[in-house]
Enzyme design. Structure first.
Site, PDB file in Angstrom:
ATOM      1  N   GLN A 126     -12.529 -12.177 -39.646  1.00 61.57           N
ATOM      2  CA  GLN A 126     -11.948 -11.404 -40.835  1.00 61.57           C
ATOM      3  C   GLN A 126     -12.145  -9.911 -40.532  1.00 61.57           C
ATOM      4  O   GLN A 126     -13.343  -9.390 -40.789  1.00 61.57           O
ATOM      5  CB  GLN A 126     -12.660 -11.848 -42.089  1.00 61.57           C
ATOM      6  CG  GLN A 126     -12.177 -11.167 -43.260  1.00 61.57           C
ATOM      7  CD  GLN A 126     -12.866 -11.397 -44.480  1.00 61.57           C
ATOM      8  OE1 GLN A 126     -13.799 -12.232 -44.397  1.00 61.57           O
ATOM      9  NE2 GLN A 126     -12.598 -10.828 -45.607  1.00 61.57           N
ATOM     10  N   GLU A 244     -12.027 -20.667 -54.405  1.00 60.54           N
ATOM     11  CA  GLU A 244     -13.332 -21.349 -54.219  1.00 60.54           C
ATOM     12  C   GLU A 244     -14.448 -20.493 -54.945  1.00 60.54           C
ATOM     13  O   GLU A 244     -15.343 -20.257 -54.488  1.00 60.54           O
ATOM     14  CB  GLU A 244     -13.734 -21.258 -52.707  1.00 60.54           C
ATOM     15  CG  GLU A 244     -13.019 -22.286 -51.690  1.00 60.54           C
ATOM     16  CD  GLU A 244     -12.944 -23.579 -52.354  1.00 60.54           C
ATOM     17  OE1 GLU A 244     -13.952 -24.090 -52.875  1.00 60.54           O
ATOM     18  OE2 GLU A 244     -11.929 -24.171 -52.099  1.00 60.54           O
ATOM     19  N   GLU A 386     -22.704  -5.442 -57.837  1.00 62.44           N
ATOM     20  CA  GLU A 386     -22.295  -4.501 -58.838  1.00 62.44           C
ATOM     21  C   GLU A 386     -20.784  -4.670 -59.056  1.00 62.44           C
ATOM     22  O   GLU A 386     -20.060  -4.689 -60.172  1.00 62.44           O
ATOM     23  CB  GLU A 386     -22.503  -3.027 -58.470  1.00 62.44           C
ATOM     24  CG  GLU A 386     -23.810  -2.455 -58.221  1.00 62.44           C
ATOM     25  CD  GLU A 386     -24.698  -2.938 -57.149  1.00 62.44           C
ATOM     26  OE1 GLU A 386     -24.190  -3.582 -56.186  1.00 62.44           O
ATOM     27  OE2 GLU A 386     -25.923  -2.882 -57.136  1.00 62.44           O
TER      28      GLU A 386
HETATM   29  C1  LIG Z   1     -23.444  -9.985 -43.721  1.00 57.45           C
HETATM   30  C2  LIG Z   1     -22.275  -9.360 -43.847  1.00 57.45           C
HETATM   31  C3  LIG Z   1     -20.999 -10.093 -43.276  1.00 57.45           C
HETATM   32  C4  LIG Z   1     -19.927  -9.314 -43.685  1.00 57.45           C
HETATM   33  N1  LIG Z   1     -18.975  -9.963 -42.797  1.00 57.45           N
HETATM   34  C5  LIG Z   1     -17.643  -9.288 -43.040  1.00 57.45           C
HETATM   35  C6  LIG Z   1     -16.601  -9.591 -42.127  1.00 57.45           C
HETATM   36  O1  LIG Z   1     -16.537 -10.650 -41.533  1.00 57.45           O
HETATM   37  N2  LIG Z   1     -15.149  -9.080 -42.558  1.00 57.45           N
HETATM   38  C7  LIG Z   1     -15.155  -7.887 -43.234  1.00 57.45           C
HETATM   39  O2  LIG Z   1     -13.959  -7.409 -43.332  1.00 57.45           O
HETATM   40  N3  LIG Z   1     -16.315  -7.500 -44.081  1.00 57.45           N
HETATM   41  C8  LIG Z   1     -17.352  -8.004 -43.914  1.00 57.45           C
HETATM   42  N4  LIG Z   1     -18.423  -7.545 -44.638  1.00 57.45           N
HETATM   43  C9  LIG Z   1     -18.569  -6.307 -45.377  1.00 57.45           C
HETATM   44  C10 LIG Z   1     -18.334  -6.685 -46.883  1.00 57.45           C
HETATM   45  O3  LIG Z   1     -17.270  -7.194 -47.239  1.00 57.45           O
HETATM   46  C11 LIG Z   1     -18.904  -5.337 -47.408  1.00 57.45           C
HETATM   47  O4  LIG Z   1     -20.378  -4.923 -47.049  1.00 57.45           O
HETATM   48  C12 LIG Z   1     -18.914  -5.127 -48.941  1.00 57.45           C
HETATM   49  O5  LIG Z   1     -17.756  -5.355 -49.534  1.00 57.45           O
HETATM   50  C13 LIG Z   1     -19.543  -3.907 -49.398  1.00 57.45           C
HETATM   51  O6  LIG Z   1     -18.796  -2.776 -48.919  1.00 57.45           O
HETATM   52  P1  LIG Z   1     -19.616  -1.541 -48.175  1.00 57.45           P
HETATM   53  O7  LIG Z   1     -20.514  -2.159 -47.292  1.00 57.45           O
HETATM   54  O8  LIG Z   1     -18.562  -0.511 -47.512  1.00 57.45           O
HETATM   55  O9  LIG Z   1     -20.283  -0.859 -49.327  1.00 57.45           O
HETATM   56  P2  LIG Z   1     -19.760  -0.070 -50.365  1.00 57.45           P
HETATM   57  O10 LIG Z   1     -18.424  -0.328 -51.213  1.00 57.45           O
HETATM   58  O11 LIG Z   1     -19.414   1.584 -49.909  1.00 57.45           O
HETATM   59  O12 LIG Z   1     -20.880   0.070 -51.531  1.00 57.45           O
HETATM   60  C14 LIG Z   1     -22.079   0.825 -51.497  1.00 57.45           C
HETATM   61  C15 LIG Z   1     -22.953   0.569 -52.859  1.00 57.45           C
HETATM   62  O13 LIG Z   1     -22.111   1.050 -53.985  1.00 57.45           O
HETATM   63  C16 LIG Z   1     -21.768   0.142 -55.092  1.00 57.45           C
HETATM   64  N5  LIG Z   1     -20.260   0.318 -55.502  1.00 57.45           N
HETATM   65  C17 LIG Z   1     -19.336   0.461 -54.530  1.00 57.45           C
HETATM   66  N6  LIG Z   1     -18.445   0.591 -55.490  1.00 57.45           N
HETATM   67  C18 LIG Z   1     -18.793   0.511 -56.737  1.00 57.45           C
HETATM   68  C19 LIG Z   1     -18.248   0.370 -57.964  1.00 57.45           C
HETATM   69  N7  LIG Z   1     -17.098   0.573 -58.239  1.00 57.45           N
HETATM   70  N8  LIG Z   1     -19.104   0.214 -59.215  1.00 57.45           N
HETATM   71  C20 LIG Z   1     -20.439   0.284 -59.139  1.00 57.45           C
HETATM   72  N9  LIG Z   1     -20.975   0.192 -57.854  1.00 57.45           N
HETATM   73  C21 LIG Z   1     -20.092   0.244 -56.751  1.00 57.45           C
HETATM   74  C22 LIG Z   1     -21.940  -1.209 -54.067  1.00 57.45           C
HETATM   75  O14 LIG Z   1     -22.162  -2.230 -55.010  1.00 57.45           O
HETATM   76  C23 LIG Z   1     -23.006  -0.939 -53.040  1.00 57.45           C
HETATM   77  O15 LIG Z   1     -24.089  -1.093 -53.944  1.00 57.45           O
HETATM   78  C24 LIG Z   1     -19.727  -8.200 -44.246  1.00 57.45           C
HETATM   79  C25 LIG Z   1     -21.049  -7.611 -44.991  1.00 57.45           C
HETATM   80  C26 LIG Z   1     -22.302  -8.239 -44.486  1.00 57.45           C
HETATM   81  C27 LIG Z   1     -23.663  -7.589 -45.250  1.00 57.45           C
END
Ligand SMILES: Cc1cc2nc3c(=O)[nH]c(=O)nc-3n(C[C@H](O)[C@H](O)[C@H](O)COP(=O)(O)OP(=O)(O)OC[C@H]3O[C@@H](n4cnc5c(N)ncnc54)[C@H](O)[C@@H]3O)c2cc1C
Length: 399
Positions: A126, A244, A386
């Site tokens: 994905q 789901e 969050e």
């Molecule tokens: C093990 C693992 C597997 C994954 N697999 C995939 C995959 O196969 N394909 C894919 O596309 N993605 C994948 N992901 C990515 C995952 O979807 C993102 O890590 C997740 O959506 C969070 O985005 P970010 O890491 O950019 O953190 P950010 O969005 O930058 O967030 C950083 C922090 O800020 C907080 N925050 C952000 N926005 C807000 C808000 N509006 N209000 C309050 N708090 C907020 C968050 O809760 C977090 O604590 C994976 C992640 C992990 C850890």
């Protein structure tokens, strides 16, 4: 909702158990990977066995070649598979892409991809998240520019689970920069063998390689691989993420973890007594049992809402995700503590024929530390806690 035992569901559970007893090859039993995908050959072998039985797609409607199971039946199936430790299925293809193709795909796209998902021959990853575009997914910048009957893709994805093993990727790209950010996103299917794709590993805290950075450098994708219309990517993503909710808590894995804690309670000794005789241990175990029972009830409730296509399933699913993942983190940490020295050793990839595996306590201990580390990510993937809280808060305003 009705809390009486469902006799039909009990009979279905027996049917699944009998199938697993008769069809799960001995060398595939107990091969479950904690939160991660099974090795390719095992996944494909198990997928073939399920497909032969007509159970290749537990999440799809019968008309689409799936089992047509109700939500609670799917949960029973997952639970029984987890209990005996079958290899995993390609959940991205099963739960996310499959329903999207069935709902939005052209007949040619369905004919090209669905049979390979059912047989396990083609595995998917994905490509949504980007550096700086995770929770705020609509801000994504990977660009796809139309050039005749192709799109030319440039940009970077991150956290792409299993990109290094995937044959294809389903990708969100920006096709229009002039409109509202959600309206400029499109959904593309891309063959990972296309020139210009580079996959770079990210080794996570559990010591394993299942995450990647994926780069696209002038990658040419046939325009026929666009799912839906140009600019419909956000609508499709909302559909995909709105599936789901009842499985958001990963109840089968919670049950498995609790079973391991119970097993340790009577088998592991400290200071001459089994752990269960220690007051704090017994109290914590009772708390976990109570929390898990509450979550199991909530799962039933969300499943019932989902069955009725109630919009409340969305917010309730977020509650489940938060409660389930937080409990799993607590339980996996507790399990590592309870194992003492055995839990302190991380075995990044359990080795077959490992001499230590013959010793019962090491058998439990060898994956416990990995599980504890891997589960740190559970409150991030699938939408952070969050973000889930924001969904719950917004739904309160809509009431
Ligand atoms: C093990 C693992 C597997 C994954 N697999 C995939 C995959 O196969 N394909 C894919 O596309 N993605 C994948 N992901 C990515 C995952 O979807 C993102 O890590 C997740 O959506 C969070 O985005 P970010 O890491 O950019 O953190 P950010 O969005 O930058 O967030 C950083 C922090 O800020 C907080 N925050 C952000 N926005 C807000 C808000 N509006 N209000 C309050 N708090 C907020 C968050 O809760 C977090 O604590 C994976 C992640 C992990 C850890």
């Amino acid at each position: 909702m009705d809390f009486q035992p469902d006799l039909g569901l009990a009979a279905f559970r027996e049917e699944v158990r009998a199938f697993l007893r008769d069809n799960l090859p001995e060398d595939l039993a107990g091969r479950i990977r904690i939160g991660t995908r099974s090795p390719r050959a095992e996944l494909t072998r198990w997928q073939c066995i399920l497909n032969e039985k007509g159970w290749g797609a537990p999440y799809w409607a019968k008309a689409d070649g799936g089992t047509g199971w109700a939500v609670l039946q799917r949960l029973v199936f997952d639970e029984e598979c987890t209990a005996v430790g079958t290899p995993s299925q390609d959940t991205g293809a099963q739960k996310l892409l499959g329903p999207v193709l069935n709902a939005f795909g052209t007949p040619a796209q369905k004919a090209e991809h669905l049979p390979h998902i059912l047989s396990g021959a083609r595995q998917w990853c994905q490509g949504f998240s980007e550096p700086g575009s995770g929770s705020d997914l609509a801000s994504l910048r990977t660009r796809a520019v139309r050039d005749g009957d192709q799109y030319v893709v440039n940009g970077q994805k991150i956290w792409t689970s299993y990109a290094h093993r995937a044959d294809w990727i389903f990708l969100l790209v920006r096709t229009d920069t002039e409109v509202r950010k959600q309206a400029g996103i499109s959904f593309l299917l891309v063959d990972m063998k296309t020139p210009g794709i580079t996959v770079r590993p990210i080794v996570s805290i559990d010591g394993c390689h299942h995450l990647n950075e994926t780069f696209f450098d002038n990658v040419r994708v046939p325009a026929r691989n666009l799912v839906g219309a140009e600019g419909e990517g956000w609508k499709i993503t909302k559909f995909l993420l709105n599936n789901e909710h009842a499985t958001a808590a990963d109840l089968p894995m919670l049950r498995r973890c609790l079973t391991q804690i119970r097993m340790l309670a009577t088998r592991r000794c400290q200071g001459g007594n089994v752990l269960l005789e220690r007051h704090e241990f017994a109290l914590q175990l009772a708390r976990f049992e109570a929390e898990l029972a509450a979550i199991a009830t909530l799962v039933q409730r969300v499943a019932a809402l989902e069955q009725d296509h109630s919009p409340a399933a969305h917010a309730m699913g977020s509650i489940l995700k938060i409660r389930g993942t937080e409990l799993l983190q607590k339980m996996s940490g507790f399990l590592a503590d309870a194992l003492g020295d055995y839990g302190a050793v991380a075995y990044p990839i359990p080795q077959e024929g490992d001499a230590a595996a013959a010793l019962p306590m090491q058998e439990v201990g060898r994956s416990v530390a990995n599980e504890m580390f891997f589960r740190r990510a559970s409150t991030i993937y699938g939408g952070t806690s969050e973000v889930q809280r924001s969904i719950i808060a917004k739904s309160m305003f809509q009431l």
